[in-house]
Design a protein around this motif. Structure first.
Motif, PDB file in Angstrom:
ATOM      1  N   SER A  54       0.826  -1.207   0.000  1.00 46.18           N
ATOM      2  CA  SER A  54       0.000   0.000   0.000  1.00 46.18           C
ATOM      3  C   SER A  54       0.861   1.259   0.000  1.00 46.18           C
ATOM      4  O   SER A  54       0.579   2.229  -0.728  1.00 46.18           O
ATOM      5  CB  SER A  54      -0.931  -0.014   1.213  1.00 46.18           C
ATOM      6  OG  SER A  54      -1.683   1.179   1.294  1.00 46.18           O
ATOM      7  N   ARG A  57       2.343   1.930  -3.425  1.00 42.91           N
ATOM      8  CA  ARG A  57       1.361   2.501  -4.345  1.00 42.91           C
ATOM      9  C   ARG A  57       1.114   3.982  -4.048  1.00 42.91           C
ATOM     10  O   ARG A  57       1.012   4.802  -4.973  1.00 42.91           O
ATOM     11  CB  ARG A  57       0.057   1.713  -4.249  1.00 42.91           C
ATOM     12  CG  ARG A  57       0.154   0.306  -4.836  1.00 42.91           C
ATOM     13  CD  ARG A  57      -1.132  -0.463  -4.617  1.00 42.91           C
ATOM     14  NE  ARG A  57      -1.064  -1.787  -5.237  1.00 42.91           N
ATOM     15  CZ  ARG A  57      -1.987  -2.734  -5.075  1.00 42.91           C
ATOM     16  NH1 ARG A  57      -3.048  -2.501  -4.302  1.00 42.91           N
ATOM     17  NH2 ARG A  57      -1.854  -3.901  -5.673  1.00 42.91           N
ATOM     18  N   ARG A  60       4.052   6.023  -5.348  1.00 37.67           N
ATOM     19  CA  ARG A  60       4.038   6.191  -6.806  1.00 37.67           C
ATOM     20  C   ARG A  60       3.007   7.215  -7.251  1.00 37.67           C
ATOM     21  O   ARG A  60       3.230   7.950  -8.225  1.00 37.67           O
ATOM     22  CB  ARG A  60       3.750   4.847  -7.480  1.00 37.67           C
ATOM     23  CG  ARG A  60       4.890   3.837  -7.367  1.00 37.67           C
ATOM     24  CD  ARG A  60       4.594   2.591  -8.179  1.00 37.67           C
ATOM     25  NE  ARG A  60       4.461   2.904  -9.592  1.00 37.67           N
ATOM     26  CZ  ARG A  60       4.118   2.016 -10.526  1.00 37.67           C
ATOM     27  NH1 ARG A  60       3.853   0.766 -10.178  1.00 37.67           N
ATOM     28  NH2 ARG A  60       4.024   2.378 -11.789  1.00 37.67           N
ATOM     29  N   SER A  61       1.877   7.267  -6.545  1.00 36.45           N
ATOM     30  CA  SER A  61       0.813   8.182  -6.949  1.00 36.45           C
ATOM     31  C   SER A  61       0.907   9.555  -6.280  1.00 36.45           C
ATOM     32  O   SER A  61       0.092  10.432  -6.560  1.00 36.45           O
ATOM     33  CB  SER A  61      -0.556   7.565  -6.623  1.00 36.45           C
ATOM     34  OG  SER A  61      -0.702   7.365  -5.225  1.00 36.45           O
TER      35      SER A  61
END
Length: 237
Positions: A54, A57, A60-61
């Protein structure tokens, strides 16, 4: 009496010692003590793996204003990934070490016998040691009243403590999530500058991590002692 108890345990724990139902029950409890920790550590290992995925992710975002490689949010998620991996590795070691002891408990138990501390004569600890020694010498699987009373005394405070620590851990995790979301959301604001209130919020978020880790240790220890109380009473009274 503690010296006599240690001598009795060492005699029963020797390779090739005859069958003794009381010692067998004690050894089963000792194996369960380590199995409980292995299962709990495995659960935390799975949770840490999910957390790392999590966090990766989210990293990365995370927005990158002006094309900057590093922002507070990206740095936070990077640190979280490293911490999650480190925590997962520690849990993996706990799983391996405790599962091996649960499968073959005798060597570990034999090595733990010297840790039984000497108790002052006439003390409650000395009476408990004497009750354990008499029980082991009897070879009866059923615990005598003295041993059962000592185990019940431990469970009387250990079980409530395990439940309270587990509830507090859940509350701290929820509070930590809310604090970190607030801190990260504020850090994304254009032209963001850290104010005294935001620094206090960041300190509270960091503190929640420390408190959460301490509660994890307390939950592990108290859950073990609650589910395998006989060996814990033997070693720690």
């Amino acid at each position: 009496m503690s010296e006599q108890l240690r001598a009795t345990l060492e005699r029963l724990a020797r390779p090739g010692a005859g069958s003794n139902a009381a010692f067998d029950r004690l050894l089963e409890d000792y194996a369960r003590f380590h199995l409980v920790l292995a299962v709990l550590a495995l659960s935390l290992l799975v949770a840490s793996a999910a957390f790392v995925v999590s966090a990766w992710r989210h990293r990365r975002s995370a927005p990158r204003p002006d094309g900057r490689r590093w922002t507070f949010e990206r740095l936070t998620w990077s640190v979280a990934i490293v911490a999650g991996v480190a925590f997962g590795l520690i849990m993996a070691l706990l799983v391996a070490a405790n599962l091996s002891t649960a499968i073959d408990p005798l060597p570990g138990f034999r090595g733990s016998i010297p840790t039984i501390a000497d108790q002052p004569p006439g003390s409650a600890g000395a009476r408990t040691d004497g009750a354990f020694d008499q029980w082991l010498r009897s070879g009866d699987r059923a615990m005598p009243a003295g041993v059962r009373a000592a185990v019940d005394r431990r469970l009387g405070w250990q079980r409530p403590k395990a439940i309270v620590c587990a509830v507090l851990l859940v509350l701290v995790v929820l509070a930590a999530q809310r604090l970190w979301r607030s801190v990260l959301a504020r850090s994304r604001r254009p032209g963001h500058h850290w104010t005294g209130g935001e620094l206090a919020r960041l300190a509270a978020a960091l503190g929640s991590v420390v408190v959460g880790l301490l509660l994890v240790l307390m939950v592990l220890g108290n859950a073990q002692a609650s589910l395998a109380p006989i060996s814990m009473t033997l070693f720690f009274g």
